[in-house]
Enzyme design. Structure first.
Site, PDB file in Angstrom:
ATOM      1  N   ASP A   1       0.869  -1.176   0.000  1.00 10.84           N
ATOM      2  CA  ASP A   1       0.000   0.000   0.000  1.00 10.84           C
ATOM      3  C   ASP A   1       0.911   1.234   0.000  1.00 10.84           C
ATOM      4  O   ASP A   1       2.138   1.117  -0.202  1.00 10.84           O
ATOM      5  CB  ASP A   1      -0.978  -0.029   1.189  1.00 10.84           C
ATOM      6  CG  ASP A   1      -0.313   0.259   2.528  1.00 10.84           C
ATOM      7  OD1 ASP A   1       0.936   0.357   2.583  1.00 10.84           O
ATOM      8  OD2 ASP A   1      -1.044   0.388   3.534  1.00 10.84           O
TER       9      ASP A   1
ATOM     10  N   CYS B   1       3.430  -2.876   3.945  1.00 16.77           N
ATOM     11  CA  CYS B   1       2.542  -1.768   4.296  1.00 16.77           C
ATOM     12  C   CYS B   1       3.258  -0.979   5.395  1.00 16.77           C
ATOM     13  O   CYS B   1       4.469  -1.134   5.570  1.00 16.77           O
ATOM     14  CB  CYS B   1       1.150  -2.250   4.687  1.00 16.77           C
ATOM     15  SG  CYS B   1       1.042  -3.217   6.202  1.00 16.77           S
TER      16      CYS B   1
ATOM     17  N   HIS C   1       7.876 -30.070  11.466  1.00 14.10           N
ATOM     18  CA  HIS C   1       7.570 -28.856  10.711  1.00 14.10           C
ATOM     19  C   HIS C   1       6.656 -29.157   9.521  1.00 14.10           C
ATOM     20  O   HIS C   1       5.719 -28.409   9.238  1.00 14.10           O
ATOM     21  CB  HIS C   1       8.852 -28.160  10.270  1.00 14.10           C
ATOM     22  CG  HIS C   1       9.698 -27.711  11.428  1.00 14.10           C
ATOM     23  ND1 HIS C   1       9.192 -26.951  12.460  1.00 14.10           N
ATOM     24  CD2 HIS C   1      11.003 -27.966  11.739  1.00 14.10           C
ATOM     25  CE1 HIS C   1      10.150 -26.732  13.352  1.00 14.10           C
ATOM     26  NE2 HIS C   1      11.245 -27.344  12.940  1.00 14.10           N
TER      27      HIS C   1
ATOM     28  N   HIS D   1      10.922 -23.109   9.597  1.00 13.08           N
ATOM     29  CA  HIS D   1       9.890 -23.810  10.374  1.00 13.08           C
ATOM     30  C   HIS D   1       8.499 -23.717   9.754  1.00 13.08           C
ATOM     31  O   HIS D   1       7.721 -24.665   9.861  1.00 13.08           O
ATOM     32  CB  HIS D   1       9.828 -23.239  11.800  1.00 13.08           C
ATOM     33  CG  HIS D   1      11.010 -23.603  12.630  1.00 13.08           C
ATOM     34  ND1 HIS D   1      11.080 -23.351  13.985  1.00 13.08           N
ATOM     35  CD2 HIS D   1      12.196 -24.202  12.305  1.00 13.08           C
ATOM     36  CE1 HIS D   1      12.241 -23.786  14.470  1.00 13.08           C
ATOM     37  NE2 HIS D   1      12.936 -24.288  13.464  1.00 13.08           N
TER      38      HIS D   1
ATOM     39  N   THR E   1       3.210  -1.189   8.669  1.00 15.25           N
ATOM     40  CA  THR E   1       3.755  -2.070   9.705  1.00 15.25           C
ATOM     41  C   THR E   1       4.060  -3.483   9.213  1.00 15.25           C
ATOM     42  O   THR E   1       4.736  -4.233   9.897  1.00 15.25           O
ATOM     43  CB  THR E   1       2.733  -2.228  10.843  1.00 15.25           C
ATOM     44  OG1 THR E   1       1.519  -2.769  10.268  1.00 15.25           O
ATOM     45  CG2 THR E   1       2.434  -0.893  11.513  1.00 15.25           C
TER      46      THR E   1
HETATM   47  C1  RB5 Z   1      -1.877   2.845   6.387  1.00 14.11           C
HETATM   48  O1  RB5 Z   1      -1.901   4.109   6.974  1.00 14.11           O
HETATM   49  C2  RB5 Z   1      -1.496   1.789   7.402  1.00 14.11           C
HETATM   50  O2  RB5 Z   1      -2.574   1.559   8.255  1.00 14.11           O
HETATM   51  C3  RB5 Z   1      -1.076   0.535   6.696  1.00 14.11           C
HETATM   52  O3  RB5 Z   1       0.004   0.797   5.863  1.00 14.11           O
HETATM   53  C4  RB5 Z   1      -0.641  -0.619   7.563  1.00 14.11           C
HETATM   54  O4  RB5 Z   1       0.310  -0.212   8.498  1.00 14.11           O
HETATM   55  C5  RB5 Z   1      -1.713  -1.406   8.162  1.00 14.11           C
HETATM   56  O5  RB5 Z   1      -1.488  -2.435   8.812  1.00 14.11           O
END
Ligand code: RB5
Length: 144
Positions: A8, A65, A134, A98, A67
């Site tokens: 994203d 993304c 595994h 694993h 995180t």
């Molecule tokens: C977008 O702002 C953010 O929420 C997305 O990139 C991600 O971190 C979601 O898990």
């Protein structure tokens, strides 16, 4: 080998960096977007990455993304996908050894480029420890 890459807006810059790194390693990439830092919805891109891997259009995937969390949740909705959020090299190695993770998810707001590069290399270079517990556990996952 072909690796799907997707992100994203929060992972766009990291996705572009990883794509270039993979290509420098001689690995073909399948870029599923997004194409800029304009706000988009991560579920669409996580799903696209998961579907590319599950269908065999790609041998593995790297999804980014902000995180790594949201896009990993989306990728894991696709049957046959085992997507692991990786925040360090040990997680990446173990995700392969694993869990036989076929997609890894990275956080563009969490990792430096150097950390992300080391994580991708560790995942690519590790091998699944097939047989025994595994394989049994991965088969259980695939049966769910
Ligand atoms: C977008 O702002 C953010 O929420 C997305 O990139 C991600 O971190 C979601 O898990």
């Amino acid at each position: 080998m072909r690796i799907a890459v997707a992100s994203d807006h929060g992972g766009y810059v990291l996705k572009e960096f990883i794509k270039a790194r993979l290509e420098a390693r001689g690995i073909e990439t399948l870029d599923l977007g997004t194409g800029s830092e304009e706000s988009v919805d991560y579920p669409l891109f996580g799903r696209a990455c998961g579907e590319a891997v599950a269908s065999g259009r790609a041998d593995g995937g790297v999804a980014c993304c902000g995180t790594g969390i949201g896009i990993s949740i989306a990728a894991n909705k696709v049957k046959g996908v085992r997507c692991a959020v990786c925040a360090n090299v040990e997680m990446a190695e173990l995700a392969r050894r694993h869990n036989d993770a076929n997609v890894i998810a990275l956080g563009g707001r969490i990792l430096s480029e150097a950390e992300a590069a080391a994580i991708v290399d560790a995942w690519l270079d590790a091998e699944f420890e097939a047989g025994g517990r595994h394989s049994r556990r991965v088969a259980m996952l695939d049966g769910m």
